[in-house]
Design a protein around this motif. Sequence first.
Motif, mmCIF file in Angstrom:
data_model
loop_
_atom_site.group_PDB
_atom_site.id
_atom_site.type_symbol
_atom_site.label_atom_id
_atom_site.label_comp_id
_atom_site.label_asym_id
_atom_site.label_seq_id
_atom_site.Cartn_x
_atom_site.Cartn_y
_atom_site.Cartn_z
ATOM 1 N N GLN A 18 15.349 33.316 -39.421
ATOM 2 C CA GLN A 18 16.483 33.051 -38.547
ATOM 3 C C GLN A 18 16.324 31.653 -37.965
ATOM 4 N N VAL A 19 17.387 30.850 -38.133
ATOM 5 C CA VAL A 19 17.332 29.426 -37.802
ATOM 6 C C VAL A 19 18.432 29.119 -36.795
ATOM 7 N N ASP A 20 18.124 28.252 -35.810
ATOM 8 C CA ASP A 20 19.138 27.885 -34.823
ATOM 9 C C ASP A 20 20.000 26.744 -35.344
ATOM 10 N N SER A 21 20.908 26.270 -34.503
ATOM 11 C CA SER A 21 21.851 25.233 -34.930
ATOM 12 C C SER A 21 21.175 23.898 -35.202
ATOM 13 N N ASP A 22 19.975 23.693 -34.667
ATOM 14 C CA ASP A 22 19.235 22.451 -34.908
ATOM 15 C C ASP A 22 18.324 22.539 -36.128
ATOM 16 N N GLY A 23 18.348 23.666 -36.831
ATOM 17 C CA GLY A 23 17.525 23.826 -38.015
ATOM 18 C C GLY A 23 16.109 24.286 -37.734
ATOM 19 N N ARG A 24 15.819 24.687 -36.503
ATOM 20 C CA ARG A 24 14.477 25.156 -36.167
ATOM 21 C C ARG A 24 14.364 26.656 -36.398
ATOM 22 N N VAL A 25 13.248 27.054 -37.000
ATOM 23 C CA VAL A 25 13.014 28.472 -37.285
ATOM 24 C C VAL A 25 12.632 29.175 -35.985
ATOM 25 N N ARG A 26 13.349 30.257 -35.678
ATOM 26 C CA ARG A 26 13.103 31.003 -34.448
ATOM 27 C C ARG A 26 12.441 32.353 -34.700
ATOM 28 N N ARG A 27 12.652 32.902 -35.880
ATOM 29 C CA ARG A 27 12.101 34.227 -36.178
ATOM 30 C C ARG A 27 11.956 34.364 -37.687
ATOM 31 N N GLN A 28 10.882 35.048 -38.107
ATOM 32 C CA GLN A 28 10.661 35.310 -39.524
ATOM 33 C C GLN A 28 10.027 36.684 -39.699
ATOM 34 N N GLU A 29 10.398 37.320 -40.804
ATOM 35 C CA GLU A 29 9.790 38.586 -41.197
ATOM 36 C C GLU A 29 9.449 38.500 -42.676
ATOM 37 N N LEU A 30 8.209 38.823 -42.994
ATOM 38 C CA LEU A 30 7.714 38.749 -44.369
ATOM 39 C C LEU A 30 7.252 40.130 -44.807
ATOM 40 N N THR A 31 7.679 40.516 -45.988
ATOM 41 C CA THR A 31 7.229 41.769 -46.589
ATOM 42 C C THR A 31 6.461 41.450 -47.859
ATOM 43 N N LEU A 32 5.211 41.913 -47.912
ATOM 44 C CA LEU A 32 4.386 41.786 -49.115
ATOM 45 C C LEU A 32 3.993 43.191 -49.550
ATOM 46 N N LEU A 33 4.818 43.746 -50.449
ATOM 47 C CA LEU A 33 4.593 45.107 -50.935
ATOM 48 C C LEU A 33 4.587 46.083 -49.762
ATOM 49 N N GLU A 34 3.434 46.684 -49.442
ATOM 50 C CA GLU A 34 3.416 47.689 -48.376
ATOM 51 C C GLU A 34 3.120 47.101 -46.994
ATOM 52 N N ASP A 35 2.865 45.804 -46.908
ATOM 53 C CA ASP A 35 2.543 45.165 -45.627
ATOM 54 C C ASP A 35 3.752 44.394 -45.103
ATOM 55 N N HIS A 36 3.858 44.351 -43.776
ATOM 56 C CA HIS A 36 4.978 43.665 -43.141
ATOM 57 C C HIS A 36 4.443 42.803 -41.999
ATOM 58 N N TYR A 37 5.051 41.619 -41.847
ATOM 59 C CA TYR A 37 4.600 40.657 -40.837
ATOM 60 C C TYR A 37 5.813 40.111 -40.106
ATOM 61 N N MET A 38 5.713 40.055 -38.796
ATOM 62 C CA MET A 38 6.810 39.587 -37.956
ATOM 63 C C MET A 38 6.310 38.456 -37.065
ATOM 64 N N TRP A 39 7.114 37.405 -36.970
ATOM 65 C CA TRP A 39 6.797 36.273 -36.096
ATOM 66 C C TRP A 39 8.048 35.867 -35.338
ATOM 67 N N ALA A 40 7.879 35.570 -34.061
ATOM 68 C CA ALA A 40 8.977 35.078 -33.233
ATOM 69 C C ALA A 40 8.445 33.946 -32.367
ATOM 70 N N SER A 41 9.275 32.959 -32.141
ATOM 71 C CA SER A 41 8.871 31.804 -31.340
ATOM 72 C C SER A 41 8.481 32.251 -29.933
ATOM 73 N N GLY A 42 7.281 31.888 -29.528
ATOM 74 C CA GLY A 42 6.784 32.255 -28.207
ATOM 75 C C GLY A 42 6.145 33.621 -28.134
ATOM 76 N N GLU A 43 6.136 34.382 -29.231
ATOM 77 C CA GLU A 43 5.569 35.729 -29.218
ATOM 78 C C GLU A 43 4.379 35.884 -30.155
ATOM 79 N N GLY A 44 4.246 35.031 -31.160
ATOM 80 C CA GLY A 44 3.131 35.149 -32.082
ATOM 81 C C GLY A 44 3.428 36.075 -33.240
ATOM 82 N N VAL A 45 2.361 36.494 -33.915
ATOM 83 C CA VAL A 45 2.482 37.300 -35.134
ATOM 84 C C VAL A 45 2.134 38.753 -34.829
#
Length: 218
Positions: free
Chosen positions: A47-74
């Motif tokens: 998820q990217v804001d209007s300035d092109g900066r990434v604010r949130r990401q979620e990655l799925t690798l098979l059975e594992d899932h990873y979440m990152w949010a700006s200011g919150e960590g992984v």
Amino acid sequence: MAESSPETLKTAVLALSRVHAVEGPPGENGLRTVWHMGTDGAELMSQVDSDGRVRRQELTLLEDHYMWASGEGVRTGRVESEGGPTVPVVKADPQLVPHRLVRAAQAMGTYTGQDRYILHMQRVLALAREGLEMAGAGVIIRESQRPSEPTLPSLESAPVSPPVTPEPSQEEQVQYVFGAPHPHEVAPPVSRGSEGMVMLAVFGVGVVVGLLLLIWLL
């Protein structure tokens, strides 16, 4: 469910690097969603804001899932199937699972492409892994630097040395005799009457010489 092997995770990351991202319109929160849909069990949502900066990401690798949010960590989690294999559900871990994070960081570390969103997630996982390693090193250092217990002094009595009697000094050894002069007494200077007469004669000669010089000058 058995964990996927490291080689399987690397294959999923390789397949993710070959897909073209699909970008959606801005949502109600003003963030655009960018999807990378891999073919071997890897997916990345950004998820990217209007300035092109990434604010949130979620990655799925098979059975594992990873979440990152700006200011919150992984955060980590697992993908489980409820109601059949076509209904995957992500269950977040109560706390970060280091082993799961390291697996993803190692797999994403094999990516050598130029996609900015995949590179961002790669960097996020690498930094989180470095944080875990530094925290682990800090625990080891604190354990190694723990001070030892203080030792109590021995209760055995130490040998007592005989008292030493100081020898009297030379001043204490001097014996005084009544009526006799003090051994260290300094005699006063002796004045002589002839010295006064000599000084008076010298003064008289000086006066006479001065008068003669005065008469000669006049």
